[in-house]
Design a protein around this motif. Sequence first.
Motif, PDB file in Angstrom:
ATOM      1  N   UNK A 151      65.194  -6.708 -34.381  1.00 53.97           N
ATOM      2  CA  UNK A 151      66.125  -7.693 -34.386  1.00 53.97           C
ATOM      3  C   UNK A 151      67.802  -6.360 -34.063  1.00 53.97           C
ATOM      4  N   UNK A 152      67.425  -5.325 -34.067  1.00 48.83           N
ATOM      5  CA  UNK A 152      68.831  -4.711 -33.784  1.00 48.83           C
ATOM      6  C   UNK A 152      68.402  -4.021 -31.904  1.00 48.83           C
ATOM      7  N   UNK A 153      67.213  -4.593 -31.248  1.00 48.50           N
ATOM      8  CA  UNK A 153      67.187  -4.246 -30.019  1.00 48.50           C
ATOM      9  C   UNK A 153      67.453  -5.854 -29.618  1.00 48.50           C
ATOM     10  N   UNK A 154      68.470  -5.917 -28.363  1.00 43.08           N
ATOM     11  CA  UNK A 154      68.782  -7.607 -28.157  1.00 43.08           C
ATOM     12  C   UNK A 154      67.749  -7.845 -27.002  1.00 43.08           C
ATOM     13  N   UNK A 155      67.334  -8.214 -26.590  1.00 49.02           N
ATOM     14  CA  UNK A 155      66.034  -8.987 -25.578  1.00 49.02           C
ATOM     15  C   UNK A 155      66.387  -9.879 -24.682  1.00 49.02           C
ATOM     16  N   UNK A 156      66.424  -9.795 -23.790  1.00 49.13           N
ATOM     17  CA  UNK A 156      66.720 -10.701 -23.004  1.00 49.13           C
ATOM     18  C   UNK A 156      65.664 -10.841 -21.064  1.00 49.13           C
ATOM     19  N   UNK A 157      65.649 -12.236 -21.351  1.00 49.11           N
ATOM     20  CA  UNK A 157      64.372 -12.417 -19.845  1.00 49.11           C
ATOM     21  C   UNK A 157      64.681 -11.815 -18.748  1.00 49.11           C
ATOM     22  N   UNK A 158      63.962 -10.834 -18.188  1.00 51.15           N
ATOM     23  CA  UNK A 158      63.724 -10.541 -16.795  1.00 51.15           C
ATOM     24  C   UNK A 158      63.756 -11.351 -15.827  1.00 51.15           C
ATOM     25  N   UNK A 159      64.722 -10.540 -14.559  1.00 51.12           N
ATOM     26  CA  UNK A 159      64.563 -11.622 -13.475  1.00 51.12           C
ATOM     27  C   UNK A 159      63.522 -11.492 -12.185  1.00 51.12           C
ATOM     28  N   UNK A 160      62.529 -12.028 -11.868  1.00 52.18           N
ATOM     29  CA  UNK A 160      61.302 -11.337 -11.517  1.00 52.18           C
ATOM     30  C   UNK A 160      61.316 -11.651 -10.160  1.00 52.18           C
ATOM     31  N   UNK A 161      62.228 -12.259  -8.955  1.00 51.00           N
ATOM     32  CA  UNK A 161      62.273 -11.631  -7.876  1.00 51.00           C
ATOM     33  C   UNK A 161      61.199 -12.441  -7.015  1.00 51.00           C
ATOM     34  N   UNK A 162      61.244 -11.601  -5.888  1.00 50.62           N
ATOM     35  CA  UNK A 162      59.924 -12.084  -5.578  1.00 50.62           C
ATOM     36  C   UNK A 162      59.014 -11.106  -5.685  1.00 50.62           C
ATOM     37  N   UNK A 163      58.931 -10.164  -6.416  1.00 46.84           N
ATOM     38  CA  UNK A 163      58.125  -8.636  -6.521  1.00 46.84           C
ATOM     39  C   UNK A 163      57.038  -9.823  -7.415  1.00 46.84           C
ATOM     40  N   UNK A 164      55.710  -9.115  -7.006  1.00 49.29           N
ATOM     41  CA  UNK A 164      54.611  -9.322  -8.409  1.00 49.29           C
ATOM     42  C   UNK A 164      54.273  -8.860  -8.943  1.00 49.29           C
ATOM     43  N   UNK A 165      54.740  -7.594  -8.992  1.00 49.82           N
ATOM     44  CA  UNK A 165      54.999  -5.919  -9.905  1.00 49.82           C
ATOM     45  C   UNK A 165      56.331  -5.118  -9.848  1.00 49.82           C
ATOM     46  N   UNK A 166      55.957  -4.902 -10.886  1.00 56.79           N
ATOM     47  CA  UNK A 166      57.214  -3.253 -10.718  1.00 56.79           C
ATOM     48  C   UNK A 166      57.004  -1.853 -11.326  1.00 56.79           C
ATOM     49  N   UNK A 167      57.299  -1.199 -10.546  1.00 54.72           N
ATOM     50  CA  UNK A 167      57.424   0.181 -11.165  1.00 54.72           C
ATOM     51  C   UNK A 167      58.110   0.579 -11.890  1.00 54.72           C
ATOM     52  N   UNK A 168      57.293   1.761 -12.574  1.00 50.11           N
ATOM     53  CA  UNK A 168      58.018   2.096 -14.136  1.00 50.11           C
ATOM     54  C   UNK A 168      58.041   3.761 -14.100  1.00 50.11           C
ATOM     55  N   UNK A 169      59.484   3.992 -14.715  1.00 46.78           N
ATOM     56  CA  UNK A 169      59.415   5.399 -14.584  1.00 46.78           C
ATOM     57  C   UNK A 169      60.089   5.492 -15.733  1.00 46.78           C
ATOM     58  N   UNK A 170      59.118   7.515 -16.633  1.00 43.09           N
ATOM     59  CA  UNK A 170      60.156   7.892 -17.531  1.00 43.09           C
ATOM     60  C   UNK A 170      59.758   9.457 -17.452  1.00 43.09           C
ATOM     61  N   UNK A 171      60.945  10.499 -18.342  1.00 43.26           N
ATOM     62  CA  UNK A 171      60.716  11.671 -18.235  1.00 43.26           C
ATOM     63  C   UNK A 171      59.386  11.799 -18.061  1.00 43.26           C
TER      64      UNK A 171
END
Length: 593
Positions: free
Chosen positions: A350-370
């Motif tokens: 509950x302390x985190x607020x979630x929202x629907x992600x806008x997909x747009x025209x892409x079928x995949x998305x790139x994730x990045x982290x340290x």
Amino acid sequence: MKQEYIVIILSALLLLFLIRKEIKRSNRSWLAMRIIMSVLAITSLALLFIPVAFTTTKEKPSSQILVLVTPGAESEPDSFSSYKHITTDQQSSSPDITFIPDLPIYLSKHADGINSIHITGNGIMPYEWEILKEHKINSSYTPPSEPGGIIHADWPRSIARGGQFQVQGVYNNYGGEDLKVVLTGLGTSLDSVNIQKDSSQSFSLACQPSHNGNTIYELQAIRNGRIVSVEKLPVIIHPIGKPRILLLSSSPGFENKFLGTWLYENNYPVAIRNTVSRDKYDHQFLNMKATALNTINASVLETFDLLIADDNALAELSPSAAAALRSQIDKGTGLIIQSDSNRSLSSFSRPFILRKQVIGQTAKRNLSWSGNAPQKNQLSAEDWFAIQPDPVAQQLVTDEHQSVITACRLSGKGKVILNTAGTTYSWVLSGTMGSYSSFWSLLISKAGRTQKKETTWRYSPAFPTVDSEVRLTLEKNNPMPPVIKTTSGDLYTDQTPYLPDTWTGNWWPATPGWQTLSSTDTVSIYVFEDKDWSAAKAKAQISSNIMHAEKQTSAIGTRNKIITETKQVPVWFFYAGLLIACSFLWWERRAAG
């Protein structure tokens, strides 16, 4: 009793005797003058035995200016060519530049004849600036151009095995041609980046060590197939005690199946409880003994360091089990929540607020982290949910639109991580196992229970160098000053004022390489050679000298220095006074006949 006091007392008694004699004389002529001369005679006699001094002030002439030449000095303005040039660097000396072995010693002998010093090159050390300030010598500084090469670099000096080793820095490429900076280790190229010609470019390189011990990575700058520079990156890779993990799932699925396999293959002790139907569970115990998991309570949770569960499984916990889990998190147990919904199902998410992600025209998305390359971490964008940015939550994983995919919050002594990337097993299926291992290693290391060290070691500067001072700091609750044992002998520490748990000492390493220091525990520190990281050291010294020059100008100003001198009154002056007074008294006595 001091001699001065004895002289004053005897003189006062003698003066009273003389004045009484003069008053009792029957001849009253010249009485006032006789008393004055008696006072002058006794005072002059006393001051022959008591030194008398006075102070005078004068301005120091503004024409006495020196030019101090340091390594890295460039051509100077013609206005300085007529001044005397000195240097403490023997290689910079010449017929026109006088070599002096040590600046503080030189100033101690010649400070009164110096009004101003102009510094060129990379500059001087901070303690030398303080000496200039003590002598009230006006100082100015002309910095040279930024050096070429790696002028800044930072990397973790200690990491856990399997964690990300990342080095970030800035390269000044003045060579007129492109070059490549390569991170190497154990004879292998691990990561690289291209640096454009005639540019100052930031870079970030990373790898994932799979061994333990003191290790030397290297940054190699390569131009046209030729290595132009090599810099060392010492790091201590230490083994970590694998946290005991409890994996709860509200239903069987690919994500938890692949995660359980990966945890097993990486020697994590893990217990898995999958919900088959209401109050019916499937149990697996990997790298650990079986234990009862039908009922989640405090005694069960105390045996684990980390809980990984989907949000629905947490929502299905009984109130007593949820309370027990909350209590364990506050004590330091970590929690990783897997979410595939745009709303919170349990009190833990509950302390985190979630929202629907806008997909747009892409079928995949790139994730990045340290510590990982974003182009290698594509996931399906279907049913994608993001976390609303929160100033009290740490962003761990983002996509190319800077949407937060995974975030971490503190809860008591523990940490709670919410992860919305629910199909990471696709990395395993597509052959990008490195991304999968890096992702889950990051989450587990962030959420794991923190092990507090008995002693915290720190040191400065960032590049300890042979025959240069290194400031060591220990944070240790110790009633007595700890003694640090080095290869050069014992080093005694001082307690920091107002910080009773902090102890400091100055160390001068004599040999390069890994050095082991020991007190209540041990620490390994890598000592660089003087030629290592020359560009970064020069850049740091230039920045330090610019800062000190600005402070020095505001503190001393540009006025001429005022010199205060103490002088002693010549004794002949008192002899003359005694002679005049005695001559008058003798003449008056003869004239009164």
